[in-house]
Design an enzyme around this catalytic site. Structure first.
Site, mmCIF file in Angstrom:
data_model
loop_
_atom_site.group_PDB
_atom_site.id
_atom_site.type_symbol
_atom_site.label_atom_id
_atom_site.label_comp_id
_atom_site.label_asym_id
_atom_site.label_seq_id
_atom_site.Cartn_x
_atom_site.Cartn_y
_atom_site.Cartn_z
ATOM 1 N N TYR A 18 0.695 -1.380 0.022
ATOM 2 C CA TYR A 18 0.137 -0.140 0.061
ATOM 3 C C TYR A 18 1.036 1.323 0.177
ATOM 4 O O TYR A 18 0.593 2.500 0.948
ATOM 5 C CB TYR A 18 -0.870 0.032 0.670
ATOM 6 C CG TYR A 18 -2.159 -1.224 1.450
ATOM 7 C CD1 TYR A 18 -2.472 -1.858 0.532
ATOM 8 C CD2 TYR A 18 -1.076 -2.294 2.440
ATOM 9 C CE1 TYR A 18 -3.815 -2.765 0.788
ATOM 10 C CE2 TYR A 18 -2.295 -3.085 2.740
ATOM 11 C CZ TYR A 18 -3.488 -3.470 1.405
ATOM 12 O OH TYR A 18 -3.940 -3.985 2.027
ATOM 13 N N TYR A 146 -13.901 -5.406 3.960
ATOM 14 C CA TYR A 146 -12.876 -5.747 3.752
ATOM 15 C C TYR A 146 -12.781 -6.910 3.668
ATOM 16 O O TYR A 146 -12.909 -7.646 4.794
ATOM 17 C CB TYR A 146 -11.889 -4.625 4.093
ATOM 18 C CG TYR A 146 -10.489 -5.437 3.578
ATOM 19 C CD1 TYR A 146 -10.009 -4.858 2.057
ATOM 20 C CD2 TYR A 146 -10.060 -5.813 4.739
ATOM 21 C CE1 TYR A 146 -8.975 -4.985 2.742
ATOM 22 C CE2 TYR A 146 -8.000 -6.112 3.849
ATOM 23 C CZ TYR A 146 -8.256 -6.279 3.256
ATOM 24 O OH TYR A 146 -6.882 -6.671 2.619
ATOM 25 N N ASP A 240 -16.744 -13.729 8.429
ATOM 26 C CA ASP A 240 -15.248 -13.089 8.174
ATOM 27 C C ASP A 240 -14.684 -12.665 9.655
ATOM 28 O O ASP A 240 -14.944 -11.090 9.860
ATOM 29 C CB ASP A 240 -15.444 -12.585 6.977
ATOM 30 C CG ASP A 240 -13.244 -12.086 6.718
ATOM 31 O OD1 ASP A 240 -12.548 -12.266 7.752
ATOM 32 O OD2 ASP A 240 -13.280 -11.394 5.878
ATOM 33 N N LYS A 269 -5.703 -13.548 11.626
ATOM 34 C CA LYS A 269 -4.235 -12.715 12.287
ATOM 35 C C LYS A 269 -4.436 -12.881 13.236
ATOM 36 O O LYS A 269 -3.558 -13.268 13.371
ATOM 37 C CB LYS A 269 -5.747 -10.860 12.102
ATOM 38 C CG LYS A 269 -5.779 -10.371 11.305
ATOM 39 C CD LYS A 269 -6.210 -8.936 10.834
ATOM 40 C CE LYS A 269 -5.784 -8.343 9.829
ATOM 41 N NZ LYS A 269 -6.840 -8.099 8.642
HETATM 42 C C1 LIG Z 1 -7.055 -8.549 7.287
HETATM 43 C C2 LIG Z 1 -7.989 -9.127 6.679
HETATM 44 C C3 LIG Z 1 -8.143 -9.931 5.870
HETATM 45 C C4 LIG Z 1 -7.288 -11.075 5.213
HETATM 46 O O1 LIG Z 1 -5.827 -10.952 5.878
HETATM 47 P P1 LIG Z 1 -4.166 -11.895 5.349
HETATM 48 O O2 LIG Z 1 -3.954 -12.397 6.234
HETATM 49 O O3 LIG Z 1 -4.492 -9.913 5.134
HETATM 50 O O4 LIG Z 1 -4.978 -11.625 3.923
HETATM 51 C C5 LIG Z 1 -9.349 -10.738 5.410
HETATM 52 N N1 LIG Z 1 -10.712 -10.418 6.073
HETATM 53 C C6 LIG Z 1 -10.730 -9.563 7.150
HETATM 54 C C7 LIG Z 1 -11.983 -8.706 7.914
HETATM 55 C C8 LIG Z 1 -9.263 -9.288 7.316
HETATM 56 O O5 LIG Z 1 -9.291 -7.866 8.290
#
Ligand SMILES: *Cc1c(COP(=O)(O)O)cnc(C)c1O
Length: 422
Positions: A18, A146, A240, A269
């Site tokens: 980014y 996202y 998610d 994460k």
């Molecule tokens: C960070 C994030 C992702 C992507 O995870 P990466 O490990 O960066 O590929 C997907 N969904 C959500 C809600 C996120 O915060």
């Protein structure tokens, strides 16, 4: 070797995330990290206010994770996961199935949050294909959402989001809805479900907190209603929880607060306590069973090379031990109360339009913030000994759960000072 003597090498061969590389300030050179502190090559230390993109929930260098991974390194750092298995993965799968909302009994491991979303999308699409409904291959997602940077995950993001605008002409077109807030929004959402159900595989949402899209909150009631409407419309529901999972919002998983079980859940994460990349996609028996047949082409066709890497699984198991042995959710509750109290005065600053807190997430939203101002703010926080990395129009904190009240106050004071003098 004296760590402070290490000189940063040139950026000549590195392409940063980014980042407009033409005007890129040199990244701060990190030589170590301990607890909530980042140690820089020039001898300074910074309090990490964002847990390295919301991963380091136990702080850095926790001895239990370190020791567990070191042991695993001696036993088995890696082995392929097709035809071969190992304790670290089986144990982790069983533990994840037991702590996530009831019914999510199957765990598919992958490498990153983005791939956990890709896996969820493929599961949903193939679930319908295996049921004889191959036309159900679109997704309903939400504005300001996202879900990652890979192609499929990107297609679920808000098409207006600057991060992904360069790719709007490429990839599948999904259906994007606002998260309903008014009567009219709810009516619109129901109509949208009705209109697109025949061609849609699933609804996908970041439950309770939309992260990278600006830390926007919605209530557990909204989440529960979205889940039941989706169910009534006959679509799958994907949560998610890559950012929200593992205590960040105040409960172990955001879905817990709304008392819902999604059909599919994505984790990443903080899964390994911020030490290694690992992700998981969990599914209910109903999803899993739709892939059982005498036909290989009904099987789920996905398999990352480093799937269920034993070192990463060991780190995740150690992280779960810490959630059991140390009072993480109590710490989150205390952080939440302190953030509410100490960020509230920011509401009176010019250019601040909102202050909001959810669990161990504190947000000060600005009315406007151009790229130059962002850089200035980031540098000013470093001057205050803090690693706080505002993006878009939000200055946010998502500190490690082990942060002390004093350290947290240093972060909130820095935000007050920097925003009142900017
Ligand atoms: C960070 C994030 C992702 C992507 O995870 P990466 O490990 O960066 O590929 C997907 N969904 C959500 C809600 C996120 O915060």
């Amino acid at each position: 070797m004296n760590r402070a003597m290490t000189t940063p090498l040139s950026l000549e061969h590195v392409w940063l995330p980014y980042t407009q590389m033409q005007h890129c300030p040199a990244p701060l050179h990190v030589v170590g990290a301990e607890g909530v502190q980042l140690q820089l090559a020039d001898g300074r230390t910074l309090i990490d206010g964002v847990s390295s993109w919301w991963t380091a929930c136990h702080g850095y260098g926790h001895p239990h994770i370190r020791n567990t991974v070191a042991k695993q390194l001696d036993i088995l750092p890696h082995v392929m996961f097709a035809g071969l298995g190992h304790d670290a993965a089986y144990t982790l799968a069983a533990r994840l199935a037991s702590i996530t909302p009831a019914g999510l009994n199957r765990v598919f491991f992958s490498d990153s949050g983005s791939t956990s979303v890709e896996v969820a999308m493929k599961m949903a699409v193939q679930y319908w294909r295996n049921q004889g409904e191959p036309a159900r291959n679109r997704f309903i997602s939400f504005q300001h959402g996202y879900h990652g940077d890979t192609m499929g995950a990107m297609s679920l993001a808000d098409p207006e989001d600057w991060v992904h605008k360069a790719f709007n002409h490429y990839g599948p077109a999904q259906i994007c809805s606002p998260i309903p807030r008014s009567e009219k929004d709810w009516a619109d959402f129901k109509a949208l479900l009705e209109q697109h159900a025949y061609e849609s595989a699933a609804v996908i949402i970041e439950p309770l907190v939309q992260g990278a899209g600006g830390f926007r909150l919605h209530s557990p009631e909204t989440l529960a209603t979205l889940r039941s409407l989706t169910n009534e419309a006959g679509l799958l529901f994907i949560a998610d929880e890559v950012a929200t999972g593992f205590g960040r919002t105040g409960s172990m998983f955001a879905c817990d607060e709304a008392c819902i079980t999604p059909d599919i859940m994505c984790l990443g994460k903080a899964l390994t306590g911020g030490t290694m990349t690992l992700a998981a996609t969990l599914a209910t028996d109903e999803i899993f069973d739709a892939f059982l047949s005498d036909n290989i082409s009904d099987a789920f066709m996905h398999g990352p090379t480093y799937m269920a890497n034993p070192l990463a699984c060991a780190a995740a198991n150690a992280s779960l031990d810490l959630f059991e042995q140390e009072p993480r959710l109590e710490q989150v509750a205390a952080i939440s109360a302190q953030l509410s109290k100490e960020l509230e005065p920011c509401r009176n600053l010019t250019n601040v339009v909102d202050v909001r807190v959810k669990g161990a997430i504190g947000v000060v939203e600005l009315e406007s913030c151009d790229w130059q101002t962002l850089q200035t703010l980031r540098a000013a926080f470093v001057e205050h000994g803090c690693w706080i990395r505002p993006f878009d129009r939000v200055v946010y904190l998502a500190p490690p759960f082990v942060i002390t009240p004093d350290e947290l106050s240093q972060l909130t004071r820095a935000i007050q000072h920097v925003l009142s003098s900017s």
